[in-house]
Motif scaffolding. Structure first.
Motif: not given
Length: 86
Positions: A4-8, A14-19, A60-66, A85-86
């Motif tokens: 499951x990926x949540x993306x901003x 300045x139009x920000x949406x989530x996917x 794509x997932x960024x800003x993960x601790x490890x 769940x990421x």
């Protein structure tokens, strides 16, 4: 039954949406770690989920601790058919 990926999303006006999407395990072909000059400066890596038939990363997932641990966990869950769940 997938990752499951949540993306901003930002259209630079300045139009920000989530996917939100779920990438089924049976479609995942590879999970890669990559970087660019900005991520390198911050000491970060990008986790990219590749799927069959897609020309670029499906997720794509960024800003993960490890990120290496997440990569291994996703691949392990793919083999076992579980959910991450990421």
């Amino acid at each position: 039954d997938g990752v499951h990926v949540n993306t901003a999303l930002n259209d630079f006006c300045c139009h920000i949406a989530t996917q939100q999407k779920t990438i089924p395990f049976d479609k995942i072909t590879d999970v890669q770690l990559s970087s660019n000059c900005i991520l390198d400066i911050c000491g970060l890596q990008l986790l990219e989920i590749q799927t069959a038939g897609a020309p670029e990363a499906e997720g794509q997932i960024a800003f993960l601790d490890d990120p290496a641990t997440y990569r291994e966990k996703i691949l392990e869950m793919k083999r076992s058919g579980g959910i991450v769940n990421v």
